[in-house]
Scaffold this motif. Structure first.
Motif, PDB file in Angstrom:
ATOM      1  N   GLU A  49       0.834  -1.290  -0.106  1.00  0.00           N
ATOM      2  CA  GLU A  49       0.061   0.122  -0.100  1.00  0.00           C
ATOM      3  C   GLU A  49       0.901   1.222  -0.071  1.00  0.00           C
ATOM      4  N   GLU A  50       1.907   1.286   0.774  1.00  0.00           N
ATOM      5  CA  GLU A  50       2.678   2.632   0.893  1.00  0.00           C
ATOM      6  C   GLU A  50       3.637   2.639  -0.399  1.00  0.00           C
ATOM      7  N   LEU A  51       3.818   1.354  -1.247  1.00  0.00           N
ATOM      8  CA  LEU A  51       4.655   1.612  -2.487  1.00  0.00           C
ATOM      9  C   LEU A  51       3.583   2.354  -3.257  1.00  0.00           C
ATOM     10  N   LEU A  52       2.347   2.006  -3.135  1.00  0.00           N
ATOM     11  CA  LEU A  52       1.393   2.478  -4.146  1.00  0.00           C
ATOM     12  C   LEU A  52       1.232   4.047  -3.943  1.00  0.00           C
ATOM     13  N   GLU A  53       1.409   4.303  -2.647  1.00  0.00           N
ATOM     14  CA  GLU A  53       1.467   5.815  -2.245  1.00  0.00           C
ATOM     15  C   GLU A  53       2.402   6.657  -2.979  1.00  0.00           C
ATOM     16  N   ILE A  54       3.561   5.940  -2.873  1.00  0.00           N
ATOM     17  CA  ILE A  54       4.953   6.650  -3.620  1.00  0.00           C
ATOM     18  C   ILE A  54       4.715   6.579  -4.859  1.00  0.00           C
ATOM     19  N   LYS A  55       4.196   5.750  -5.461  1.00  0.00           N
ATOM     20  CA  LYS A  55       4.013   5.739  -6.993  1.00  0.00           C
ATOM     21  C   LYS A  55       3.124   6.679  -7.270  1.00  0.00           C
ATOM     22  N   GLU A  56       1.947   6.694  -6.705  1.00  0.00           N
ATOM     23  CA  GLU A  56       0.809   7.851  -6.967  1.00  0.00           C
ATOM     24  C   GLU A  56       1.597   9.304  -6.744  1.00  0.00           C
ATOM     25  N   SER A  57       2.237   9.271  -6.274  1.00  0.00           N
ATOM     26  CA  SER A  57       2.879  10.797  -5.628  1.00  0.00           C
ATOM     27  C   SER A  57       3.990  11.013  -6.956  1.00  0.00           C
ATOM     28  N   LEU A  58       4.733  10.123  -7.355  1.00  0.00           N
ATOM     29  CA  LEU A  58       5.575  10.014  -8.504  1.00  0.00           C
ATOM     30  C   LEU A  58       4.784  10.292  -9.899  1.00  0.00           C
ATOM     31  N   GLU A  59       3.745   9.836 -10.181  1.00  0.00           N
ATOM     32  CA  GLU A  59       2.973  10.040 -11.150  1.00  0.00           C
ATOM     33  C   GLU A  59       2.385  11.430 -11.200  1.00  0.00           C
ATOM     34  N   ALA A  60       1.943  11.920  -9.786  1.00  0.00           N
ATOM     35  CA  ALA A  60       1.507  13.194  -9.770  1.00  0.00           C
ATOM     36  C   ALA A  60       2.488  14.236 -10.102  1.00  0.00           C
ATOM     37  N   PHE A  61       3.458  14.157  -9.761  1.00  0.00           N
ATOM     38  CA  PHE A  61       4.838  15.200  -9.997  1.00  0.00           C
ATOM     39  C   PHE A  61       4.911  14.863 -11.761  1.00  0.00           C
ATOM     40  N   LYS A  62       5.246  13.533 -12.079  1.00  0.00           N
ATOM     41  CA  LYS A  62       5.071  13.497 -13.562  1.00  0.00           C
ATOM     42  C   LYS A  62       4.310  14.459 -14.218  1.00  0.00           C
ATOM     43  N   GLY A  63       3.075  14.594 -13.866  1.00  0.00           N
ATOM     44  CA  GLY A  63       1.863  15.121 -14.686  1.00  0.00           C
ATOM     45  C   GLY A  63       2.364  16.736 -14.454  1.00  0.00           C
ATOM     46  N   THR A  64       2.970  17.202 -13.603  1.00  0.00           N
ATOM     47  CA  THR A  64       3.298  18.781 -13.559  1.00  0.00           C
ATOM     48  C   THR A  64       4.210  18.994 -14.523  1.00  0.00           C
ATOM     49  N   ILE A  65       4.833  18.088 -14.936  1.00  0.00           N
ATOM     50  CA  ILE A  65       6.101  18.408 -15.945  1.00  0.00           C
ATOM     51  C   ILE A  65       5.311  18.619 -17.180  1.00  0.00           C
ATOM     52  N   LYS A  66       4.216  17.942 -17.626  1.00  0.00           N
ATOM     53  CA  LYS A  66       3.601  18.214 -18.677  1.00  0.00           C
ATOM     54  C   LYS A  66       2.642  19.584 -18.772  1.00  0.00           C
ATOM     55  N   ASN A  67       2.494  19.936 -17.338  1.00  0.00           N
ATOM     56  CA  ASN A  67       1.610  21.163 -17.015  1.00  0.00           C
ATOM     57  C   ASN A  67       2.351  22.310 -16.829  1.00  0.00           C
TER      58      ASN A  67
ATOM     59  N   GLY B 242       4.871  22.038  -9.191  1.00  0.00           N
ATOM     60  CA  GLY B 242       4.846  20.701  -8.835  1.00  0.00           C
ATOM     61  C   GLY B 242       5.177  20.443  -7.324  1.00  0.00           C
ATOM     62  N   TYR B 243       5.748  21.456  -6.477  1.00  0.00           N
ATOM     63  CA  TYR B 243       6.231  21.525  -5.331  1.00  0.00           C
ATOM     64  C   TYR B 243       5.587  20.383  -4.365  1.00  0.00           C
ATOM     65  N   GLU B 244       4.098  20.495  -4.558  1.00  0.00           N
ATOM     66  CA  GLU B 244       3.323  19.808  -3.531  1.00  0.00           C
ATOM     67  C   GLU B 244       3.348  18.371  -4.053  1.00  0.00           C
TER      68      GLU B 244
ATOM     69  N   LEU C  48       8.531  24.384   5.399  1.00  0.00           N
ATOM     70  CA  LEU C  48       9.795  24.926   4.775  1.00  0.00           C
ATOM     71  C   LEU C  48      10.283  23.944   3.728  1.00  0.00           C
ATOM     72  N   TYR C  49       9.814  22.787   3.940  1.00  0.00           N
ATOM     73  CA  TYR C  49      10.129  21.846   2.592  1.00  0.00           C
ATOM     74  C   TYR C  49       9.255  22.706   1.354  1.00  0.00           C
ATOM     75  N   ARG C  50       8.019  22.692   1.534  1.00  0.00           N
ATOM     76  CA  ARG C  50       7.417  23.322   0.466  1.00  0.00           C
ATOM     77  C   ARG C  50       8.012  24.665   0.039  1.00  0.00           C
ATOM     78  N   LYS C  51       8.279  25.506   0.772  1.00  0.00           N
ATOM     79  CA  LYS C  51       8.978  26.698   0.178  1.00  0.00           C
ATOM     80  C   LYS C  51      10.131  26.533  -0.521  1.00  0.00           C
ATOM     81  N   ALA C  52      11.175  25.581  -0.108  1.00  0.00           N
ATOM     82  CA  ALA C  52      12.407  25.288  -0.581  1.00  0.00           C
ATOM     83  C   ALA C  52      12.131  24.521  -1.773  1.00  0.00           C
ATOM     84  N   LEU C  53      11.324  23.733  -1.913  1.00  0.00           N
ATOM     85  CA  LEU C  53      11.037  23.119  -3.081  1.00  0.00           C
ATOM     86  C   LEU C  53      10.434  23.756  -4.030  1.00  0.00           C
ATOM     87  N   ALA C  54       9.484  24.831  -3.789  1.00  0.00           N
ATOM     88  CA  ALA C  54       8.978  25.787  -4.880  1.00  0.00           C
ATOM     89  C   ALA C  54      10.288  26.638  -5.178  1.00  0.00           C
ATOM     90  N   TYR C  55      11.134  27.041  -4.590  1.00  0.00           N
ATOM     91  CA  TYR C  55      12.377  27.564  -4.667  1.00  0.00           C
ATOM     92  C   TYR C  55      13.136  27.134  -5.743  1.00  0.00           C
TER      93      TYR C  55
END
Length: 141
Positions: free
Chosen positions: A32-50, A55-57, A85-92
């Motif tokens: 289940e956790e592996l699936l959650e990690i994969k879903e987050s990975l795919e969500a970030f991949k989607g931000t590359i196309k948009n 995509g920081y979230e 702080l993570y979110r701000k740094a990732l956005a930066y």
């Protein structure tokens, strides 16, 4: 706003925490956790196309899900307590060189594959390499 020096300090801390967390996640994750990690990975991949979405979230969620899969409540609380702080740094860092988001996704793919394959050493190394890429990007400004 987060300054480059603060982002670099956070990256140093993330290397320490997240490389070990990824190693533990490779050993301890559930399906289940592996699936959650994969879903987050795919969500970030989607931000590359948009290009309108940074995509920081999704990026934060990917790293958070890995730490969660390490099954260490202190590591998880540390990441969650520093989430703002993570979110701000990732956005930066993601806005410094938007074209580098593809590199981030490739790094995330390597991390995911190592965790999926229960390769603790490979997962730790992939996280360190990924965060070194982040460090270099921030230093180049």
């Amino acid at each position: 706003m987060v300054e480059a020096d603060q982002v670099l300090e956070l990256v140093e801390m993330r290397i320490i925490i997240e490389s070990e967390a990824a190693s533990l996640a490779a050993i301890r994750h559930t399906e289940e956790e592996l699936l959650e990690i994969k879903e987050s990975l795919e969500a970030f991949k989607g931000t590359i196309k948009n290009s309108a979405e940074i995509g920081y979230e999704a990026d934060y969620r990917f790293h958070h899900d890995i730490v969660k899969a390490a099954h260490n409540s202190f590591l998880l609380h540390t990441v969650e307590n520093l989430g703002h702080l993570y979110r701000k740094a990732l956005a930066y860092s993601l806005t410094q060189r938007p074209e580098s988001r593809k590199q981030v996704h490739e790094d995330h793919d390597r991390i995911f594959e190592a965790i999926k394959n229960r390769d603790a050493q490979g997962a730790a190394e992939a996280v360190r390499e990924h965060l070194e890429h982040v460090r270099m990007k921030v230093m180049q400004g």
